[in-house]
Structure formats: structure tokens, C-alpha cells
Design a protein around this motif. Sequence first.
Motif, mmCIF file in Angstrom:
data_model
loop_
_atom_site.group_PDB
_atom_site.id
_atom_site.type_symbol
_atom_site.label_atom_id
_atom_site.label_comp_id
_atom_site.label_asym_id
_atom_site.label_seq_id
_atom_site.Cartn_x
_atom_site.Cartn_y
_atom_site.Cartn_z
ATOM 1 N N ASN A 72 5.855 -0.148 3.987
ATOM 2 C CA ASN A 72 4.291 0.722 3.456
ATOM 3 C C ASN A 72 4.276 0.864 1.813
ATOM 4 O OD1 ASN A 72 2.947 0.747 6.219
ATOM 5 N ND2 ASN A 72 4.286 2.584 6.771
ATOM 6 N N GLY A 73 5.338 0.038 1.526
ATOM 7 C CA GLY A 73 5.409 0.052 -0.236
ATOM 8 C C GLY A 73 6.668 1.121 -0.241
ATOM 9 N N ASN B 292 7.294 -8.746 -4.607
ATOM 10 C CA ASN B 292 7.838 -7.369 -5.074
ATOM 11 C C ASN B 292 7.584 -7.408 -6.670
ATOM 12 O OD1 ASN B 292 8.485 -7.028 -2.294
ATOM 13 N ND2 ASN B 292 10.494 -7.222 -3.178
ATOM 14 N N LYS C 262 2.619 -0.752 -3.265
ATOM 15 C CA LYS C 262 3.062 -1.274 -2.209
ATOM 16 C C LYS C 262 2.222 -2.962 -3.296
ATOM 17 C CE LYS C 262 1.917 -3.280 2.332
ATOM 18 N NZ LYS C 262 3.377 -3.365 2.421
ATOM 19 N N ALA D 60 7.235 -1.851 -6.832
ATOM 20 C CA ALA D 60 6.306 -2.288 -5.318
ATOM 21 C C ALA D 60 6.896 -2.852 -4.508
ATOM 22 C CB ALA D 60 4.454 -2.494 -5.819
ATOM 23 N N THR E 66 6.154 -5.548 -0.126
ATOM 24 C CA THR E 66 5.566 -5.692 -0.100
ATOM 25 C C THR E 66 6.195 -5.772 1.054
ATOM 26 O OG1 THR E 66 6.792 -8.107 0.004
ATOM 27 C CG2 THR E 66 5.184 -7.943 -1.036
#
Length: 108
Positions: free
Chosen positions: A34-35, A88, A83, A29, A31
Motif C-alpha cells: 500500500n506504499g 518506485n 504509492k 513512494a 509500488t
Amino acid sequence: MALAMNKILVANTVTNTTSAYLQTTTVAAVTSGNGTVITAGAYLMNAQANISIVMYDGANWGNLIANNVGGYFVSDGVNVAAKAVNANTTATLVTINGGQAANSTFAS
């Protein structure tokens, strides 16, 4: 991962073990943008801090499952992503086991 795979349910099995119905998987995931797009399939996610599941509705990306909230969702492999909210991280998801072999036939 399997979308509509018939499986034999084995009692008292843990995810990612032989004959288990559920399989744990992870997704990075991030940042940025859009992930990270999530592979097509049906997933369960427990509440995880710093992680939201977002989806594209044809016009905009928006929250499908909010930060620190769990739920069930389906990904088409294109329009659903994990996301990170602040930094992260890795999202842990559970899906139908499509890769672990059964350890025997007609086991009791």
C-alpha cells in the motif's frame, strides 16, 4: 512537522530556510503493498507524475489524491501512504515547519 504549532510568519522566506513557515519533506513512494505510510501531519502536494496518495478507510485502501494530481491532505501516521503507480520514486510534500529555528527575535 507540527500539527498545531504557532509560528511567526516571516515574509519572503523559502521553504526549509530559517524562519520559513513551510518545510519541504520527501517520502519514498513504492509500488509494493500500500506504499509508504506518511508521518502524521498536514501536507500540500503539487501534481507529480507516478505518485498517488492512498488511504485506508477501515475496509479498503483507495485513492485519496490520484496520480498526477495535487492537493491538500492530512495523515494520521497510519492510514495514509504515498504509492508509486509504475516505478518506485520519491514524493515531495510541503508541511508546516516544525524544526527550523528562528534566526532572531523581533527582526525587521
